[in-house]
Motif scaffolding. Structure first.
Motif, PDB file in Angstrom:
ATOM      1  N   UNK A 143       0.794  -1.229   0.000  1.00 45.90           N
ATOM      2  CA  UNK A 143       0.000   0.000   0.000  1.00 45.90           C
ATOM      3  C   UNK A 143       0.825   1.278   0.000  1.00 45.90           C
ATOM      4  N   UNK A 144       2.087   1.202   0.430  1.00 44.65           N
ATOM      5  CA  UNK A 144       2.935   2.402   0.433  1.00 44.65           C
ATOM      6  C   UNK A 144       3.571   2.667  -0.933  1.00 44.65           C
ATOM      7  N   UNK A 145       3.524   1.669  -1.800  1.00 41.04           N
ATOM      8  CA  UNK A 145       4.220   1.752  -3.088  1.00 41.04           C
ATOM      9  C   UNK A 145       3.267   1.988  -4.253  1.00 41.04           C
ATOM     10  N   UNK A 146       2.140   1.298  -4.267  1.00 43.44           N
ATOM     11  CA  UNK A 146       1.261   1.333  -5.450  1.00 43.44           C
ATOM     12  C   UNK A 146       0.731   2.727  -5.812  1.00 43.44           C
ATOM     13  N   UNK A 147       0.467   3.630  -4.838  1.00 47.20           N
ATOM     14  CA  UNK A 147      -0.044   4.944  -5.250  1.00 47.20           C
ATOM     15  C   UNK A 147       0.888   5.690  -6.204  1.00 47.20           C
ATOM     16  N   UNK A 148       2.166   5.410  -6.133  1.00 48.99           N
ATOM     17  CA  UNK A 148       3.139   6.097  -6.998  1.00 48.99           C
ATOM     18  C   UNK A 148       3.058   5.635  -8.454  1.00 48.99           C
ATOM     19  N   UNK A 149       2.360   4.529  -8.702  1.00 46.74           N
ATOM     20  CA  UNK A 149       2.323   3.964 -10.051  1.00 46.74           C
ATOM     21  C   UNK A 149       0.929   3.950 -10.678  1.00 46.74           C
ATOM     22  N   UNK A 150      -0.110   4.222  -9.896  1.00 42.25           N
ATOM     23  CA  UNK A 150      -1.459   3.992 -10.421  1.00 42.25           C
ATOM     24  C   UNK A 150      -1.883   5.014 -11.472  1.00 42.25           C
ATOM     25  N   UNK A 151      -1.217   6.146 -11.565  1.00 41.86           N
ATOM     26  CA  UNK A 151      -1.565   7.108 -12.629  1.00 41.86           C
ATOM     27  C   UNK A 151      -1.045   6.651 -13.993  1.00 41.86           C
ATOM     28  N   UNK A 179      18.166   0.800   2.083  1.00 42.99           N
ATOM     29  CA  UNK A 179      17.153   0.175   2.939  1.00 42.99           C
ATOM     30  C   UNK A 179      17.721  -1.051   3.633  1.00 42.99           C
ATOM     31  N   UNK A 180      17.349  -1.217   4.888  1.00 43.86           N
ATOM     32  CA  UNK A 180      17.788  -2.390   5.648  1.00 43.86           C
ATOM     33  C   UNK A 180      16.594  -3.321   5.873  1.00 43.86           C
ATOM     34  N   UNK A 181      16.918  -4.588   6.164  1.00 46.34           N
ATOM     35  CA  UNK A 181      15.866  -5.567   6.397  1.00 46.34           C
ATOM     36  C   UNK A 181      15.445  -6.248   5.112  1.00 46.34           C
ATOM     37  N   UNK A 182      14.308  -6.900   5.169  1.00 44.30           N
ATOM     38  CA  UNK A 182      13.855  -7.746   4.063  1.00 44.30           C
ATOM     39  C   UNK A 182      12.609  -7.218   3.357  1.00 44.30           C
ATOM     40  N   UNK A 183      12.067  -6.085   3.834  1.00 42.13           N
ATOM     41  CA  UNK A 183      10.805  -5.591   3.264  1.00 42.13           C
ATOM     42  C   UNK A 183      10.886  -4.100   2.970  1.00 42.13           C
ATOM     43  N   UNK A 184      11.700  -3.695   1.993  1.00 42.62           N
ATOM     44  CA  UNK A 184      11.897  -2.270   1.742  1.00 42.62           C
ATOM     45  C   UNK A 184      10.638  -1.562   1.258  1.00 42.62           C
ATOM     46  N   UNK A 185       9.697  -2.306   0.666  1.00 50.77           N
ATOM     47  CA  UNK A 185       8.458  -1.680   0.212  1.00 50.77           C
ATOM     48  C   UNK A 185       7.615  -1.199   1.385  1.00 50.77           C
ATOM     49  N   UNK A 186       7.927  -1.704   2.604  1.00 54.63           N
ATOM     50  CA  UNK A 186       7.247  -1.234   3.807  1.00 54.63           C
ATOM     51  C   UNK A 186       8.120  -0.271   4.613  1.00 54.63           C
ATOM     52  N   UNK A 187       9.384  -0.627   4.761  1.00 50.21           N
ATOM     53  CA  UNK A 187      10.265   0.174   5.613  1.00 50.21           C
ATOM     54  C   UNK A 187      10.863   1.378   4.891  1.00 50.21           C
ATOM     55  N   UNK A 188      11.083   1.247   3.588  1.00 53.71           N
ATOM     56  CA  UNK A 188      11.692   2.329   2.796  1.00 53.71           C
ATOM     57  C   UNK A 188      10.965   2.444   1.447  1.00 53.71           C
ATOM     58  N   UNK A 189       9.678   2.781   1.480  1.00 53.39           N
ATOM     59  CA  UNK A 189       8.909   2.770   0.229  1.00 53.39           C
ATOM     60  C   UNK A 189       9.403   3.763  -0.813  1.00 53.39           C
ATOM     61  N   UNK A 190       9.859   4.942  -0.385  1.00 49.48           N
ATOM     62  CA  UNK A 190      10.262   5.942  -1.376  1.00 49.48           C
ATOM     63  C   UNK A 190      11.491   5.495  -2.150  1.00 49.48           C
ATOM     64  N   UNK A 243      10.299   2.903  -4.594  1.00 46.65           N
ATOM     65  CA  UNK A 243       9.605   3.548  -5.713  1.00 46.65           C
ATOM     66  C   UNK A 243      10.603   4.173  -6.677  1.00 46.65           C
ATOM     67  N   UNK A 244      11.556   4.930  -6.127  1.00 44.03           N
ATOM     68  CA  UNK A 244      12.519   5.655  -6.962  1.00 44.03           C
ATOM     69  C   UNK A 244      13.345   4.691  -7.815  1.00 44.03           C
ATOM     70  N   UNK A 245      13.771   3.587  -7.217  1.00 46.01           N
ATOM     71  CA  UNK A 245      14.613   2.645  -7.971  1.00 46.01           C
ATOM     72  C   UNK A 245      13.816   1.917  -9.054  1.00 46.01           C
ATOM     73  N   UNK A 246      12.569   1.600  -8.761  1.00 46.79           N
ATOM     74  CA  UNK A 246      11.730   0.961  -9.785  1.00 46.79           C
ATOM     75  C   UNK A 246      11.462   1.938 -10.922  1.00 46.79           C
ATOM     76  N   UNK A 247      11.124   3.180 -10.579  1.00 49.17           N
ATOM     77  CA  UNK A 247      10.827   4.173 -11.624  1.00 49.17           C
ATOM     78  C   UNK A 247      12.054   4.454 -12.482  1.00 49.17           C
ATOM     79  N   UNK A 248      13.199   4.541 -11.841  1.00 53.47           N
ATOM     80  CA  UNK A 248      14.441   4.776 -12.596  1.00 53.47           C
ATOM     81  C   UNK A 248      14.680   3.640 -13.585  1.00 53.47           C
TER      82      UNK A 248
END
Length: 292
Positions: free
Chosen positions: A56-64, A265-276, A279-284
């Motif tokens: 939920x923290x990631x998808x809003x950046x892509x839905x447009x 980002x640290x840990x195993x779930x960056x889409x929750x802990x470091x969503x921005x 998002x930035x790396x996927x968009x790039x």
């Protein structure tokens, strides 16, 4: 005398009704949500013990710009648990079939598949079986094999570690969830993330969760990597106890057409802990056209 045109029209209508019913059944089975304003599809696939809500923290950046598909694997989240079959989901291929069923029923092509953890391998196997459905793979915290084969391969766990983990899980599932969630999530300064993951673990049927864990942690898909024809982005976190940095480099060496990005980002779930950062790396990555 019957009218052949009416008969043909009736058959056509029955076929369309059957297709619509199948799509509805799969939508209910996998709790599918479709939204977004674009034409190209981004499919987000959750990891073990999780559900689609984790995105939920990631998808809003892509839905447009994209059509977004979220779903829960059978046995997870709000899926239809009655559709769970021990035989079908005795290895990763059952979960692969969930993905391919969705692609088929929704007539998807050119899909950008975003998979977290074990879903990365599910996406890889799906793309090998049916590459025509996929245009890119985004692999978040992925690992082709969790068990060490030292000195040649560092998967992060000795076999005894996995056996002990699964033993605890079987004997005391709630205790296992409490132990595992902070280890997976890291980011001790944000305990609410670990608490959410623990709650997600605990909401899953313990028998199904235990089986999914066995399937996940004993899987070895290293030999499948060279067969991937779809371009991929590997997002490798720092301080990830589930998928160590060595694993990210291994994937990059063995996955054709792969791009490796090391995250802050640290840990195993960056889409929750470091969503921005996610998002930035996927968009790039998606902003650069891929040439075969």
């Amino acid at each position: 005398m019957s009218n052949p045109h009416k008969s043909a029209q009736k058959s056509y209508n029955q076929f369309n009704a059957h297709v619509a019913q199948m799509a509805q059944n799969i939508s209910l089975r996998n709790n599918i949500k479709v939204f977004g304003q674009g034409t190209q599809t981004m499919m987000f696939a959750h990891g073990f013990g999780c559900d689609q809500n984790m995105w939920r923290f990631v998808t809003p950046a892509f839905e447009k710009d994209y059509k977004i598909i979220l779903f829960d694997y059978v046995g997870s989240g709000q899926s239809d648990i009655s559709a769970y079959s021990y035989e079908r989901y005795s290895d990763l291929n059952g979960y692969v079939q969930d993905v391919l069923d969705i692609c088929e029923e929704f007539a998807l092509t050119d899909v950008i598949f975003v998979g977290h953890s074990v879903s990365s391998m599910i996406g890889i196997l799906s793309s090998i079986q049916a590459p025509n459905y996929f245009s890119r793979l985004i692999l978040v915290g992925s690992s082709p094999c969790y068990i060490n084969e030292l000195p040649n391969y560092n998967g992060g766990f000795d076999r005894k570690d996995i056996e002990d983990l699964l033993d605890i899980m079987e004997k005391n599932y709630m205790g296992w969830a409490s132990l595992m969630a902070p280890m997976v999530m890291q980011n001790q300064d944000r305990p609410e993330l670990s608490e959410e993951l623990e709650a997600s673990f605990c909401s899953t049927d313990p028998v199904i969760a235990n089986r999914f864990a066995e399937v996940t942690f004993y899987s070895d898909n290293r030999s499948d990597l060279p067969n991937v024809s779809v371009p991929s982005l590997i997002l490798q976190c720092a301080d990830d106890v589930i998928a160590p940095t060595d694993v990210g480099h291994y994937l990059h060496r063995h996955l054709p057409k792969s791009t490796l990005r090391l995250m802050k980002a640290t840990g195993h779930s960056p889409h929750m802990s470091h969503p921005q950062e996610t998002i930035d790396m996927i968009k790039e990555y998606l902003s650069v056209p891929h040439t075969t």
